[in-house]
Design an enzyme around this catalytic site. Structure first.
Site, PDB file in Angstrom:
ATOM      1  N   THR A  45       0.906  -1.273  -0.091  1.00 29.90           N
ATOM      2  CA  THR A  45      -0.802  -0.104   0.066  1.00 29.90           C
ATOM      3  C   THR A  45       0.653   1.283   0.222  1.00 29.90           C
ATOM      4  O   THR A  45       2.450   1.091   0.528  1.00 29.90           O
ATOM      5  CB  THR A  45      -1.215   0.001   1.178  1.00 29.90           C
ATOM      6  OG1 THR A  45      -0.103  -0.007   2.211  1.00 29.90           O
ATOM      7  CG2 THR A  45      -2.301  -1.199   1.457  1.00 29.90           C
ATOM      8  N   THR A  47       1.574   4.244   1.587  1.00 32.36           N
ATOM      9  CA  THR A  47       2.361   4.774   2.930  1.00 32.36           C
ATOM     10  C   THR A  47       3.813   3.459   3.460  1.00 32.36           C
ATOM     11  O   THR A  47       4.278   4.273   3.547  1.00 32.36           O
ATOM     12  CB  THR A  47       1.495   4.981   3.598  1.00 32.36           C
ATOM     13  OG1 THR A  47       1.158   6.460   3.363  1.00 32.36           O
ATOM     14  CG2 THR A  47       2.029   6.102   5.338  1.00 32.36           C
ATOM     15  N   CYS A  48       2.853   2.814   3.265  1.00 37.23           N
ATOM     16  CA  CYS A  48       3.805   1.804   4.514  1.00 37.23           C
ATOM     17  C   CYS A  48       5.105   1.055   3.007  1.00 37.23           C
ATOM     18  O   CYS A  48       5.877   0.924   3.431  1.00 37.23           O
ATOM     19  CB  CYS A  48       2.723   0.511   4.190  1.00 37.23           C
ATOM     20  SG  CYS A  48       0.717   0.006   4.555  1.00 37.23           S
ATOM     21  N   SER A  49       4.664   1.039   1.604  1.00 38.61           N
ATOM     22  CA  SER A  49       5.775   1.144   0.768  1.00 38.61           C
ATOM     23  C   SER A  49       6.408   1.813   0.062  1.00 38.61           C
ATOM     24  O   SER A  49       7.081   2.020   0.014  1.00 38.61           O
ATOM     25  CB  SER A  49       4.978   0.140  -0.847  1.00 38.61           C
ATOM     26  OG  SER A  49       4.589  -0.791  -0.636  1.00 38.61           O
ATOM     27  N   LEU A  53       7.614   0.889   5.517  1.00 43.27           N
ATOM     28  CA  LEU A  53       9.022  -0.524   5.363  1.00 43.27           C
ATOM     29  C   LEU A  53      10.110   0.524   5.447  1.00 43.27           C
ATOM     30  O   LEU A  53      11.177   0.248   6.027  1.00 43.27           O
ATOM     31  CB  LEU A  53       8.470  -1.052   4.563  1.00 43.27           C
ATOM     32  CG  LEU A  53       9.480  -2.147   4.837  1.00 43.27           C
ATOM     33  CD1 LEU A  53       9.892  -2.926   5.789  1.00 43.27           C
ATOM     34  CD2 LEU A  53       8.929  -3.918   3.442  1.00 43.27           C
TER      35      LEU A  53
END
Length: 157
Positions: A45, A47-49, A53
């Site tokens: 997703t 923001t996550c990517s 992370l």
């Protein structure tokens, strides 16, 4: 919701390694270790990517220099997705853990309902765990990304 000073509940998380599937008992996996565990609503997703992370990937050496034994990322995804996402992000120093049925997330009281894009998911958070006990817990406000960043956790150590 779990709080600082509490012990992680007995639960399991899965990890796909080059040797195959591993099902980890959380209490055993984090015993006698200092752990930074961060959770994301979903692998791959935005923001996550793009930020969450990658921040831990970039700062992994600095976190480990502060005495962290394990840096782990958990999401309500299966272990296959978590491995693929970790590989795509060059997350070699991060333990990519799947919580496919959300049982770990629910046991912490950190689930959220995202019916619009996926059903039950994890809230975004980061915690520091010493020998199974939560010593720091940073839970993001909805749609925020500040307190669970790698930079914030590194500064707190």
């Amino acid at each position: 919701m779990i709080a600082q000073g509490q012990t992680l509940p007995a639960s399991s998380l899965s990890q796909l390694t080059d040797e195959g599937m591993a099902n980890h008992q959380v209490t055993e996996l984090f015993a006698d270790k200092k752990v930074v565990l961060f959770a994301v609503p979903g692998a791959f997703t935005p923001t996550c990517s793009n930020a969450h992370l990658p921040g831990y990937v970039v700062l992994a050496d600095q976190l480990k220099a502060k005495g962290v034994d394990i840096i782990a990322c958990v999401s309500v995804n299966d272990a296959f997705v978590m491995k693929a996402w970790g590989d795509a992000q060059n997350a070699d120093e991060i333990m990519m853990l799947g919580d496919g049925d959300a049982s770990f997330t629910k046991s912490l009281g950190l689930e959220m309902d995202t019916a619009g894009f996926g059903g039950v998911r994890s809230q975004r958070y980061a915690m520091v765990i010493d020998n199974g006990v939560v010593t720091q817990l940073n839970v993001e406000a909805p749609k925020a990304f500040e307190v669970s960043k790698a930079e914030a956790i590194l500064a707190s150590l």
